[in-house]
Design a protein around this motif. Sequence first.
Motif, PDB file in Angstrom:
ATOM      1  N   THR A  48       0.832  -1.198   0.000  1.00  0.00           N
ATOM      2  CA  THR A  48       0.000   0.000   0.000  1.00  0.00           C
ATOM      3  C   THR A  48       0.868   1.249   0.000  1.00  0.00           C
ATOM      4  O   THR A  48       1.978   1.254   0.547  1.00  0.00           O
ATOM      5  N   LYS A  93       0.583   5.826  -0.045  1.00  0.00           N
ATOM      6  CA  LYS A  93      -0.212   7.044   0.101  1.00  0.00           C
ATOM      7  C   LYS A  93       0.228   7.999  -0.999  1.00  0.00           C
ATOM      8  O   LYS A  93       1.415   8.301  -1.135  1.00  0.00           O
ATOM      9  N   GLU A 149      -5.284  13.086   0.395  1.00  0.00           N
ATOM     10  CA  GLU A 149      -4.492  11.864   0.486  1.00  0.00           C
ATOM     11  C   GLU A 149      -5.287  10.689  -0.054  1.00  0.00           C
ATOM     12  O   GLU A 149      -6.420  10.456   0.366  1.00  0.00           O
ATOM     13  N   TYR A 152      -5.186   6.620  -0.465  1.00  0.00           N
ATOM     14  CA  TYR A 152      -4.548   5.398  -0.011  1.00  0.00           C
ATOM     15  C   TYR A 152      -4.792   4.338  -1.072  1.00  0.00           C
ATOM     16  O   TYR A 152      -5.944   4.062  -1.435  1.00  0.00           O
TER      17      TYR A 152
END
Length: 115
Positions: free
Chosen positions: A61, A63, A103, A105
């Motif tokens: 993952t 950001k 942001e 994700y």
Amino acid sequence: MKNTLERLRHRVAVFAKMEGKTEFNELSYGYEEIKRVWAEILPLRGKEIKMEGGSLQEEITHKITTRMGAIKEPRNDMYFEFKGQRFEVLYFMPNYKRNDLTEFYCKLIIEGAND
């Protein structure tokens, strides 16, 4: 702390699901590049998931941060591309410390990883 212009140093392509019609006038959906924006890409975490048969699946993952107005209508069905890598949006939210940033994700999609 770095200012916004120094942090947003990656030029990423933004893709969104768009509605269209086939040659038979049927409704269809496909992804199209809607724009390119400056962003910051930060890896967050990675993990390996053991699958049946002893194979492994990797999940990484990231950001991705953009200016608040850079993407007018952010959605969860979007994805980003940077240097041939695809980042699918899992969710997004404003940066509560800095009201001028959003942001995203994302999950890094590794093509052919399970082949």
